[in-house]
Design an enzyme around this catalytic site. Sequence first.
Site, PDB file in Angstrom:
ATOM      1  N   HIS A   1     -11.082 -14.476   7.389  1.00  0.00           N
ATOM      2  CA  HIS A   1     -10.376 -15.224   7.390  1.00  0.00           C
ATOM      3  C   HIS A   1     -10.974 -16.802   8.927  1.00  0.00           C
ATOM      4  O   HIS A   1     -10.405 -17.777   8.167  1.00  0.00           O
ATOM      5  CB  HIS A   1      -9.415 -15.095   9.018  1.00  0.00           C
ATOM      6  CG  HIS A   1     -10.267 -14.805   9.936  1.00  0.00           C
ATOM      7  ND1 HIS A   1     -10.633 -13.113   9.833  1.00  0.00           N
ATOM      8  CD2 HIS A   1      -9.722 -15.160  11.369  1.00  0.00           C
ATOM      9  CE1 HIS A   1     -10.958 -13.272  11.249  1.00  0.00           C
ATOM     10  NE2 HIS A   1     -10.356 -14.317  12.620  1.00  0.00           N
TER      11      HIS A   1
ATOM     12  N   CYS B   1       0.665  -1.116  -0.612  1.00  0.00           N
ATOM     13  CA  CYS B   1       0.514   0.021   0.050  1.00  0.00           C
ATOM     14  C   CYS B   1       0.801   1.035   0.127  1.00  0.00           C
ATOM     15  O   CYS B   1       0.627   1.863   1.260  1.00  0.00           O
ATOM     16  CB  CYS B   1      -1.008  -0.117   1.825  1.00  0.00           C
ATOM     17  SG  CYS B   1      -1.946  -1.308   1.398  1.00  0.00           S
TER      18      CYS B   1
END
Length: 321
Positions: free
Chosen positions: A83, A59
């Site tokens: 997850h 990022c």
Amino acid sequence: MKKGYFGDFGGQFVPELLMPPLLELEQAMDTILYSKEFQNDFATLLRDNVGRPSALTHCPNVSKDIGVELWLKREDLNHTGAHKINNTLGQALLAKKMGKDVLLTETGAGMNGVATATAAAMMDMECVVYMGAKDVERQEPNVRRMETLGAEIIAVESGTRTLKDAINAALRRWISTQSNTHYCFGTAAGPHPFPLLVRELQAVISKEARQQFLDRTGRLPDAVSACVGGGSNAIGAFHHFVGDESVRLVGVEAAGSGEPGCHNSAPLNLGSDGCLHGMKTKLLQTEQGQILPSHSIAPGLDYPASVPSTPTFRAAGAPST
Ligand SMILES: *Cc1c(COP(=O)(O)O)cnc(C)c1O
């Protein structure tokens, strides 16, 4: 180390009637979980049904703003959006191989319920989800998703009508249904062997991330950071870095304003030793041992207990109290 303990924490603080299914599960971990066949089947499910390996995203824009090179391990790109599916598919596969045909679980925000209902549908199993009545009201889209997937949802009216009460009710249900039912616990908490089992299934996060980071940068990260609700994404993100001395492991809890008396969801930092949901851990509780309601604007973090923490995990999770 005593079996089922991480330092002083963990254990099996459950009614006698819950010992048989816990022992059965421990045994299935020994004989099935670590077998080549299970590991191969699990890896195939993660590849074809979850979309693993998940991306590691650099990022550059945020990195400039915050002054560190930020990389995200994209568990949000998994099927069902978190997850949780790593754990529920693994437990569903294990339960199927144990001969169970019902998956029982709890959910707060609904993410674990959706991931369990998805795994149950894939494995052609029934699914029963306990959910606090208050959460049923405020998480309507996930309730609808679970129903579409064929799950039965039971709204729990006791206590604060949230996650803590849903877990209590689900554990009670397991007492009477254990012969055909697996309790698919959603996070790295609860009685042994759940914290260990969930860690083993979520460790795929750090297994991939460590290799991806090495491949992309030629070195290890300086730190790995994860939010801690029940602790499953954090322990999964940390596990394969635990032996790397140079890598700081940072667990982040939802502390609110941090002022005394302020409702928070940071039991590792602000709680004290106690027992809840079958484990010894850090709890938000009164001096008399009454569980305090937790609060976080992130519904997935809203839990008054947390992973039975080891000294390693404590060191990772902000200053000790
Ligand atoms: C469930 C959930 C959490 C909190 O659970 P952990 O067991 O601490 O990982 C955090 N983030 C998301 C997106 C979740 O779905």
